[in-house]
Design an enzyme around this catalytic site. Structure first.
Site, PDB file in Angstrom:
ATOM      1  N   ASN A   8       6.838   2.907   6.122  1.00 38.99           N
ATOM      2  CA  ASN A   8       6.143   1.624   6.237  1.00 38.99           C
ATOM      3  C   ASN A   8       6.228   0.944   4.875  1.00 38.99           C
ATOM      4  O   ASN A   8       5.565   1.360   3.939  1.00 38.99           O
ATOM      5  CB  ASN A   8       4.674   1.864   6.642  1.00 38.99           C
ATOM      6  CG  ASN A   8       3.876   0.576   6.653  1.00 38.99           C
ATOM      7  OD1 ASN A   8       4.439  -0.516   6.589  1.00 38.99           O
ATOM      8  ND2 ASN A   8       2.555   0.706   6.735  1.00 38.99           N
ATOM      9  N   TRP A   9       7.039  -0.081   4.818  1.00 39.84           N
ATOM     10  CA  TRP A   9       7.294  -0.722   3.524  1.00 39.84           C
ATOM     11  C   TRP A   9       6.224  -1.730   3.135  1.00 39.84           C
ATOM     12  O   TRP A   9       6.272  -2.282   2.040  1.00 39.84           O
ATOM     13  CB  TRP A   9       8.670  -1.386   3.545  1.00 39.84           C
ATOM     14  CG  TRP A   9       9.790  -0.430   3.246  1.00 39.84           C
ATOM     15  CD1 TRP A   9       9.707   0.936   3.202  1.00 39.84           C
ATOM     16  CD2 TRP A   9      11.141  -0.760   2.928  1.00 39.84           C
ATOM     17  NE1 TRP A   9      10.919   1.473   2.889  1.00 39.84           N
ATOM     18  CE2 TRP A   9      11.829   0.448   2.719  1.00 39.84           C
ATOM     19  CE3 TRP A   9      11.856  -1.950   2.825  1.00 39.84           C
ATOM     20  CZ2 TRP A   9      13.178   0.500   2.392  1.00 39.84           C
ATOM     21  CZ3 TRP A   9      13.201  -1.913   2.503  1.00 39.84           C
ATOM     22  CH2 TRP A   9      13.855  -0.697   2.283  1.00 39.84           C
ATOM     23  N   LYS A  10       5.294  -1.989   4.031  1.00 43.52           N
ATOM     24  CA  LYS A  10       4.195  -2.924   3.728  1.00 43.52           C
ATOM     25  C   LYS A  10       4.748  -4.207   3.085  1.00 43.52           C
ATOM     26  O   LYS A  10       5.863  -4.597   3.371  1.00 43.52           O
ATOM     27  CB  LYS A  10       3.149  -2.246   2.841  1.00 43.52           C
ATOM     28  CG  LYS A  10       2.708  -0.898   3.416  1.00 43.52           C
ATOM     29  CD  LYS A  10       1.498  -0.328   2.754  1.00 43.52           C
ATOM     30  CE  LYS A  10       1.243   1.067   3.318  1.00 43.52           C
ATOM     31  NZ  LYS A  10      -0.100   1.558   3.068  1.00 43.52           N
ATOM     32  N   HIS A  89      -2.377  -1.457  12.423  1.00 45.88           N
ATOM     33  CA  HIS A  89      -2.456  -0.718  11.160  1.00 45.88           C
ATOM     34  C   HIS A  89      -3.823  -0.976  10.521  1.00 45.88           C
ATOM     35  O   HIS A  89      -4.350  -2.085  10.587  1.00 45.88           O
ATOM     36  CB  HIS A  89      -1.332  -1.157  10.222  1.00 45.88           C
ATOM     37  CG  HIS A  89      -1.215  -0.271   9.022  1.00 45.88           C
ATOM     38  ND1 HIS A  89      -2.065  -0.382   7.946  1.00 45.88           N
ATOM     39  CD2 HIS A  89      -0.386   0.762   8.751  1.00 45.88           C
ATOM     40  CE1 HIS A  89      -1.752   0.544   7.053  1.00 45.88           C
ATOM     41  NE2 HIS A  89      -0.731   1.253   7.512  1.00 45.88           N
ATOM     42  N   GLU A  91      -4.758  -1.485   7.580  1.00 45.65           N
ATOM     43  CA  GLU A  91      -4.851  -2.581   6.601  1.00 45.65           C
ATOM     44  C   GLU A  91      -5.044  -3.906   7.315  1.00 45.65           C
ATOM     45  O   GLU A  91      -5.664  -4.826   6.788  1.00 45.65           O
ATOM     46  CB  GLU A  91      -3.604  -2.576   5.701  1.00 45.65           C
ATOM     47  CG  GLU A  91      -3.702  -1.463   4.652  1.00 45.65           C
ATOM     48  CD  GLU A  91      -2.388  -0.912   4.160  1.00 45.65           C
ATOM     49  OE1 GLU A  91      -1.329  -1.514   4.418  1.00 45.65           O
ATOM     50  OE2 GLU A  91      -2.415   0.162   3.520  1.00 45.65           O
ATOM     51  N   GLU A 163      -3.982   7.689  11.412  1.00 42.62           N
ATOM     52  CA  GLU A 163      -4.017   7.429   9.971  1.00 42.62           C
ATOM     53  C   GLU A 163      -5.464   7.259   9.527  1.00 42.62           C
ATOM     54  O   GLU A 163      -6.019   6.158   9.648  1.00 42.62           O
ATOM     55  CB  GLU A 163      -3.246   6.143   9.653  1.00 42.62           C
ATOM     56  CG  GLU A 163      -1.781   6.199  10.018  1.00 42.62           C
ATOM     57  CD  GLU A 163      -0.986   5.202   9.189  1.00 42.62           C
ATOM     58  OE1 GLU A 163      -0.176   5.653   8.371  1.00 42.62           O
ATOM     59  OE2 GLU A 163      -1.195   4.004   9.340  1.00 42.62           O
ATOM     60  N   GLY A 169      -2.892   5.357   1.109  1.00 41.67           N
ATOM     61  CA  GLY A 169      -2.692   4.786  -0.224  1.00 41.67           C
ATOM     62  C   GLY A 169      -3.606   5.371  -1.293  1.00 41.67           C
ATOM     63  O   GLY A 169      -3.708   4.836  -2.393  1.00 41.67           O
ATOM     64  N   SER A 199      -1.005   9.119   2.775  1.00 41.83           N
ATOM     65  CA  SER A 199      -0.596   9.867   1.587  1.00 41.83           C
ATOM     66  C   SER A 199       0.386  11.001   1.893  1.00 41.83           C
ATOM     67  O   SER A 199       0.288  12.084   1.317  1.00 41.83           O
ATOM     68  CB  SER A 199      -1.823  10.395   0.827  1.00 41.83           C
ATOM     69  OG  SER A 199      -2.605   9.315   0.375  1.00 41.83           O
ATOM     70  N   GLY A 220       3.923   5.562   3.826  1.00 43.52           N
ATOM     71  CA  GLY A 220       3.843   4.270   3.144  1.00 43.52           C
ATOM     72  C   GLY A 220       4.519   4.324   1.789  1.00 43.52           C
ATOM     73  O   GLY A 220       5.753   4.309   1.684  1.00 43.52           O
ATOM     74  N   GLY A 221       3.699   4.436   0.740  1.00 42.40           N
ATOM     75  CA  GLY A 221       4.201   4.386  -0.640  1.00 42.40           C
ATOM     76  C   GLY A 221       5.416   5.254  -0.906  1.00 42.40           C
ATOM     77  O   GLY A 221       6.376   4.797  -1.542  1.00 42.40           O
TER      78      GLY A 221
HETATM   79  P1  PGA Z   1       0.547   5.760   2.399  1.00 42.55           P
HETATM   80  O1  PGA Z   1       0.470   4.677   3.608  1.00 42.55           O
HETATM   81  O2  PGA Z   1       1.594   6.762   2.789  1.00 42.55           O
HETATM   82  O3  PGA Z   1       0.921   4.947   1.207  1.00 42.55           O
HETATM   83  O4  PGA Z   1      -0.812   6.387   2.309  1.00 42.55           O
HETATM   84  C1  PGA Z   1       0.578   5.061   4.934  1.00 42.55           C
HETATM   85  C2  PGA Z   1       0.528   3.842   5.835  1.00 42.55           C
HETATM   86  O5  PGA Z   1      -0.090   2.859   5.457  1.00 42.55           O
HETATM   87  O6  PGA Z   1       1.099   3.817   6.926  1.00 42.55           O
END
Ligand code: PGA
Length: 239
Positions: A8-10, A89, A91, A163, A169, A199, A220-221
């Site tokens: 997930n490149w956000k 998601h 966020e 999640e 994050g 994470s 994500g990250g």
């Molecule tokens: P993260 O994000 O791996 O940076 O915790 C996961 C996500 O938002 O899908």
């Protein structure tokens, strides 16, 4: 069952050129399922790559079209080359106020347009501490899939991503037994693959994918670095 890896490149700051370089450095996904949920502006550039890495969007509107300035529709995503989309998601739920009802509309729209989706669910730290985790997950799932049959979900190859909000994050992944309990709970209700996100990194990747309750990971990250993502693909191949 083959395991699934989704990056997930956000709202990352990769340019189109960066994205192409990133793909160039990756091993082919072969028959395994590797995907990247890319920013809208990178989808066209990245879709149709020769690595068999599937490219998707990170969000879409519940309406097919209309006066929704700044939004994107399922058709637009498909037209750009996306073959899946993330829905709900955390966020978007927590920072942008998306409701369960809105997310249900998006699920319906994705089904109408034949766009596969990953429904994200998860509890906040406060909800976990007050022992509401299972209630929250259940209500997120029930509302998102309200009026939708198991057959519809299966035929569009829907996925669920668990999640926990407090693990996203933060560098603080959930413990294995916490994850397994929630995954088994979801699996007792829906016959769909359940991914874990929050994470995920190279240190916990193999352990997570080694669990029979975890069908894949949403990263994500750690998915933004080509070297790390390549290693994850390699590990998936060997698994
Ligand atoms: P993260 O994000 O791996 O940076 O915790 C996961 C996500 O938002 O899908």
């Amino acid at each position: 069952m083959k395991k699934i890896l989704i990056g997930n490149w956000k709202m990352c700051d990769k340019s189109a050129l960066d994205a192409l370089h990133f793909l160039k450095d990756l091993p082919s996904a072969q028959k395994k399922d590797v995907r990247i949920a890319a920013p809208f502006t990178l989808i066209r550039e990245m879709a149709g790559n020769s690595l068999k890495i599937r490219i998707g969007g990170q969000n879409m509107h519940s309406f097919g079209e209309g006066a929704f300035t700044g939004e994107i529709s399922a058709k637009m995503l498909r037209e750009a080359g996306a073959d899946f989309v993330l829905l709900g998601h955390s966020e978007r739920r927590h920072l942008l106020g998306e409701t369960n009802e809105f997310i249900q509309g998006k699920v319906e729209r994705a089904l109408v347009e034949g766009l596969s989706f990953v429904l994200c669910v998860g509890e906040t730290l406060e909800e976990r501490e007050s022992e509401e985790t299972f209630d929250v997950i259940q209500s997120q799932l029930e509302s998102a899939f309200d009026g939708i049959s198991d057959d519809q979900l299966e035929s569009c190859h829907a996925l669920i991503a668990y999640e926990p909000v407090w693990a996203i994050g933060t560098g603080k992944s959930a413990e294995m037994d916490q994850i397994v309990r929630v995954h088994e709970f979801i699996k007792s209700k829906y016959d769909l693959p359940v991914l874990y996100g929050g994470s995920v990194n190279l240190e916990n990747f193999e352990k997570l994918l080694g669990s029979r309750s975890i069908d894949g990971v949403l990263v994500g990250g750690a998915s933004l670095g080509a070297a790390t993502f390549s290693q994850m693909i390699q590990l998936l191949r060997e698994g």
